[in-house]
Structure formats: C-alpha cells, structure tokens
Design a protein around this motif. Structure first.
Motif, PDB file in Angstrom:
ATOM      1  N   ASP A 255     -58.720 -47.912  90.222  1.00  0.00           N
ATOM      2  CA  ASP A 255     -58.737 -48.380  91.606  1.00  0.00           C
ATOM      3  C   ASP A 255     -59.962 -49.236  91.887  1.00  0.00           C
ATOM      4  O   ASP A 255     -60.278 -49.535  93.046  1.00  0.00           O
ATOM      5  CB  ASP A 255     -58.736 -47.183  92.569  1.00  0.00           C
ATOM      6  N   ASP A 256     -60.663 -49.640  90.831  1.00  0.00           N
ATOM      7  CA  ASP A 256     -61.929 -50.346  90.996  1.00  0.00           C
ATOM      8  C   ASP A 256     -61.812 -51.841  90.754  1.00  0.00           C
ATOM      9  O   ASP A 256     -61.015 -52.294  89.931  1.00  0.00           O
ATOM     10  CB  ASP A 256     -62.978 -49.770  90.039  1.00  0.00           C
ATOM     11  N   LEU A 268     -67.772 -53.517  91.175  1.00  0.00           N
ATOM     12  CA  LEU A 268     -68.114 -53.987  92.519  1.00  0.00           C
ATOM     13  C   LEU A 268     -67.737 -52.988  93.600  1.00  0.00           C
ATOM     14  O   LEU A 268     -68.248 -53.062  94.718  1.00  0.00           O
ATOM     15  CB  LEU A 268     -67.419 -55.322  92.790  1.00  0.00           C
ATOM     16  N   GLY A 269     -66.835 -52.067  93.293  1.00  0.00           N
ATOM     17  CA  GLY A 269     -66.422 -51.069  94.274  1.00  0.00           C
ATOM     18  C   GLY A 269     -64.945 -50.774  94.148  1.00  0.00           C
ATOM     19  O   GLY A 269     -64.231 -51.382  93.346  1.00  0.00           O
ATOM     20  N   ARG A 270     -64.480 -49.816  94.937  1.00  0.00           N
ATOM     21  CA  ARG A 270     -63.074 -49.446  94.936  1.00  0.00           C
ATOM     22  C   ARG A 270     -62.270 -50.455  95.754  1.00  0.00           C
ATOM     23  O   ARG A 270     -62.709 -50.901  96.820  1.00  0.00           O
ATOM     24  CB  ARG A 270     -62.890 -48.047  95.520  1.00  0.00           C
ATOM     25  N   ALA A 271     -61.104 -50.766  95.245  1.00  0.00           N
ATOM     26  CA  ALA A 271     -60.262 -51.735  95.949  1.00  0.00           C
ATOM     27  C   ALA A 271     -59.920 -51.254  97.349  1.00  0.00           C
ATOM     28  O   ALA A 271     -59.878 -52.052  98.302  1.00  0.00           O
ATOM     29  CB  ALA A 271     -58.988 -52.000  95.144  1.00  0.00           C
ATOM     30  N   ASP A 272     -59.680 -49.955  97.517  1.00  0.00           N
ATOM     31  CA  ASP A 272     -59.288 -49.463  98.839  1.00  0.00           C
ATOM     32  C   ASP A 272     -60.478 -49.277  99.780  1.00  0.00           C
ATOM     33  O   ASP A 272     -60.309 -48.940 100.946  1.00  0.00           O
ATOM     34  CB  ASP A 272     -58.474 -48.176  98.735  1.00  0.00           C
ATOM     35  N   VAL A 282     -65.302 -57.962 101.865  1.00  0.00           N
ATOM     36  CA  VAL A 282     -66.655 -57.451 101.637  1.00  0.00           C
ATOM     37  C   VAL A 282     -66.549 -56.135 100.860  1.00  0.00           C
ATOM     38  O   VAL A 282     -65.806 -55.233 101.250  1.00  0.00           O
ATOM     39  CB  VAL A 282     -67.389 -57.215 102.977  1.00  0.00           C
ATOM     40  N   MET A 283     -67.299 -56.028  99.746  1.00  0.00           N
ATOM     41  CA  MET A 283     -67.330 -54.801  98.965  1.00  0.00           C
ATOM     42  C   MET A 283     -68.540 -53.976  99.403  1.00  0.00           C
ATOM     43  O   MET A 283     -69.691 -54.420  99.255  1.00  0.00           O
ATOM     44  CB  MET A 283     -67.419 -55.113  97.469  1.00  0.00           C
ATOM     45  N   VAL A 302     -71.867 -48.067 103.745  1.00  0.00           N
ATOM     46  CA  VAL A 302     -71.225 -49.166 104.466  1.00  0.00           C
ATOM     47  C   VAL A 302     -69.730 -48.926 104.470  1.00  0.00           C
ATOM     48  O   VAL A 302     -69.151 -48.517 103.454  1.00  0.00           O
ATOM     49  CB  VAL A 302     -71.575 -50.522 103.812  1.00  0.00           C
ATOM     50  N   PHE A 303     -69.082 -49.183 105.596  1.00  0.00           N
ATOM     51  CA  PHE A 303     -67.654 -48.928 105.734  1.00  0.00           C
ATOM     52  C   PHE A 303     -67.086 -49.865 106.786  1.00  0.00           C
ATOM     53  O   PHE A 303     -67.834 -50.552 107.495  1.00  0.00           O
ATOM     54  CB  PHE A 303     -67.398 -47.461 106.128  1.00  0.00           C
ATOM     55  N   GLY A 304     -65.775 -49.913 106.880  1.00  0.00           N
ATOM     56  CA  GLY A 304     -65.124 -50.773 107.853  1.00  0.00           C
ATOM     57  C   GLY A 304     -64.452 -49.978 108.958  1.00  0.00           C
ATOM     58  O   GLY A 304     -63.985 -48.863 108.728  1.00  0.00           O
TER      59      GLY A 304
END
Length: 373
Positions: A255-256, A268-272, A282-283, A302-304
């Motif tokens: 999932d990354d 860079l981070g998880r896709a979800d 933004v990752m 950091v989150f959305g």
C-alpha cells in the motif's frame, strides 16, 4: 495461540525452535489483548480451521483498526529473512527482544535468535531506561542487536545511561514506520548504529535496510506503488481480500508509494494516507520530515481533513518541545515552504500532548482526522 510480550514471550522459544526445524504445527498468534479483541482476531483468522502443512505462523497485519488479515508465513520464509538479516549486519549475534512477539518484528527476533543459536534477552515493550541498561549488561560481549520503533528510541535518548547502553549494540533496527529525521540525527550523534528497516508481515518482517533490499529480495515500482518479491514472501492471506495483493505470482503489492534511485528505495508514504488538496497530492511523511526539523517541535503528524474548496486541506498536529513556545501557523507554513511546495504547508495546526499511534508505533492518522475534521 496467544503470544505475550516481554519476558513471557520467551516461553514460546521452544515453539519457534520447532517451527524453524520443520517440526511444529501451524500456529495462529494473536495479541494477548482483551478477550473481545482476541476473539475478533480468532474469528477473522479462522483459528482451528485446516491450513496447509508448510504454513508455520499466521501473523495478523492489523489488530487495532479494520479487519485484520493473516499473513501465512512458512519456516523457509522466516529463516530466509533471519539469514539475510545476519548477513547484512555482519554476522549472527544475540538479540534483545523489546517488541511484542505477536508482531512480525518481535517474532523475527525470536526466529533470528533460534537461527543464531543464542537465547534472547527480553524487556517489555514499554521498558524503562534502567531495564535497558540492565538487559544490555547481561547480553555478553559478542555481537548484539535489537529491533525498536521510533517512540522507544526517543525514550532511550532521553536517558544518558540508556543512550550509552544502546550505543554498545552493533545494530539498532528501527521499523514500524519512518523514523523522524531529527530523531535519527540525535541517535547517530550519540553513537547509536541505527539501521532503518522497511517491511511488513507479508514479507516476514523488514526486507529493505537503509533503502537497500536484503539478499534475494526484489523491489520494483508500478506507477510509484512499491512491489516486493523474493524468498521472504508470505504464501498469501489466511482470509483473502480483493483485490488480492498477492495476485501476481512471486510479488506482493504494498500500500506504499515510493521512488527508486540507483537501486535504493525511498518510501514516500502509504497511498491511502495521501492528501489530495487543490488538485495536487501531498504525502504526509514528507511534510512531517520538514516539520520535525523545526526547533520548537518534538513530534508531529500530518493528515488531511475535508475542505469544500480544496477537497482536502493539510493539517498538522504537533507536540511542542520542552521549554519552547508553540509556533504559529504562518511560521510553520513558511518553514515547510522553504523545502517543499507551498501546497504541502499545513493550513491548520493543533497542539497535542502526544501523537496518537497504533500497533507498534504507526501514526494513527484516522484518529486525528476524526478528531479535528
């Protein structure tokens, strides 16, 4: 069976020895949490139902959110991982067990110990500095290793005695998510031999060390999505999901999101976890890395959250460093914009006592989004 953490986990050494030797039956480790959680995991992982003879362990991939999936690991995959780890680190040695054995990182410490023929020393996952010092003192003078997560490393670095003890280890593996740059710098400055690991239950634990795959491990990208292959791969899930990330023979689709540069993987981070804001992506880990270098920030996430105009807006939760004043949103936006596109700069900042985490230390972005959304 339930696999406890800390010193009690050493009681399963004989089970791991049988598994490594090919003598053990299939086992389904579940966290020794509350009864309801254990029952939920047991149902999801079909405890007691028939299973292939070559499956040694079924390791839950998640016990805190969502439906847990069970990675079916063979003894061959587990020992391939242990052997490759020892080769990368410079030889077998004695391990300190500081992570729960129902997580793959803790289980692998037991497997590596059996492969090395060395009995591990154990401390509880929430160990205190004095416990680490005492454990290090009884481990002998040979090669010594430990696997930790970032929050444990941060705790150690707050104690001069524990820091000195950890600096005597030949390697300190850090997994369970990205290590904050500031934390890594503090550890290296203290003489601690940090090795950043990347992997998961589906790959028998860490399979990429400091961006470089272990012997036999294969890495490729499919439109930035990280795929992993090689001898450490699980056979699949005990309770299959769709789409099946094991669908392509010999590969596991993670999932990354990542990037490859000269064969070195950068996750860079998880896709979800990606934040879609104003038509751009933004990752969060990239923004966190920049924020963590601000002198007033001890920890951050950091989150959305939903935004009528942007789709999502970037939000940060910060833990203020002792003795510092909380930085303003404008200050942090300017700080982030110096290194990243201004789109990645947080539009909202919340001061928290601690960053919520799940499992063995991963940031719980869902909890933050629900709290501040």
């Amino acid at each position: 069976m339930a696999v406890p953490s800390g010193a009690a986990a050493l009681e399963v050494l004989s089970v791991v020895e049988d598994v490594v030797a090919g003598r053990g039956p299939a086992l389904l480790p579940t966290p020794a949490a509350d009864a309801d959680e254990s029952a939920r995991l047991g149902d999801a992982l079909r405890v007691g139902a028939p299973i292939a003879d070559d499956v040694a362990f079924v390791v839950p991939t998640s016990g805190t959110t969502g439906t847990p999936k069970g990675a079916m690991l063979t003894a061959a995959a587990l020992t391939a991982s242990a052997d490759a780890t020892h080769r990368r680190l410079g030889g077998a040695g004695r391990w300190l067990l500081a992570l729960p054995a129902h997580h793959i990182a803790g289980l692998q410490v037991l497997v590596r110990s059996v492969v090395a023929g060395e009995r591990p020393v154990a401390v509880a996952a929430g160990f205190g500095p004095d416990e680490l010092v005492s454990a290090a003192a009884v481990m002998g003078s040979g090669r010594r290793y430990v696997s930790l997560v970032s929050v444990q490393l941060d705790k150690v670095l707050r104690s001069p005695d524990a820091t000195a003890a950890l600096a005597t280890f030949d390697a300190v593996l850090i997994g369970g998510g990205p290590i904050p740059p500031g934390l890594a710098e503090r550890a290296l400055a203290a003489g601690i031999s940090v090795v950043r690991t990347y992997g998961m239950s589906e790959t028998a634990g860490g399979c990429v060390y400091d961006g470089v795959p272990l012997d036999g491990v294969r890495v490729r990208l499919d439109r930035s999505r990280v795929l992993l292959g090689g001898p450490t791969l699980a056979k699949g899930y005990r309770n299959p999901v769709q789409p099946d990330p094991f669908a392509e023979p010999g590969w596991f689709r993670t999932d990354d999101v990542g990037a490859l540069d000269g064969g070195v993987l950068r996750v860079l981070g998880r896709a979800d976890d990606a934040i879609s804001t104003g038509g751009l992506t933004v990752m969060p880990p990239l923004v966190e890395a920049v924020l963590s270098r601000h002198p007033a920030i001890a920890d951050c996430a950091v989150f959305g959250v939903a935004d009528e105009r942007l789709g999502q807006r970037v939000v940060a939760a910060i833990v203020v460093a002792p003795g510092a004043s909380a930085p303003t949103v404008a200050e942090l936006r300017a700080h982030v914009a110096e290194e990243l596109d201004a789109t990645a700069a947080p539009r909202e900042v919340h001061v928290v006592d601690e960053v919520p985490r799940r499992g063995i230390g991963k940031v719980d972005r869902r909890a933050l989004s629900a709290r501040f959304g």
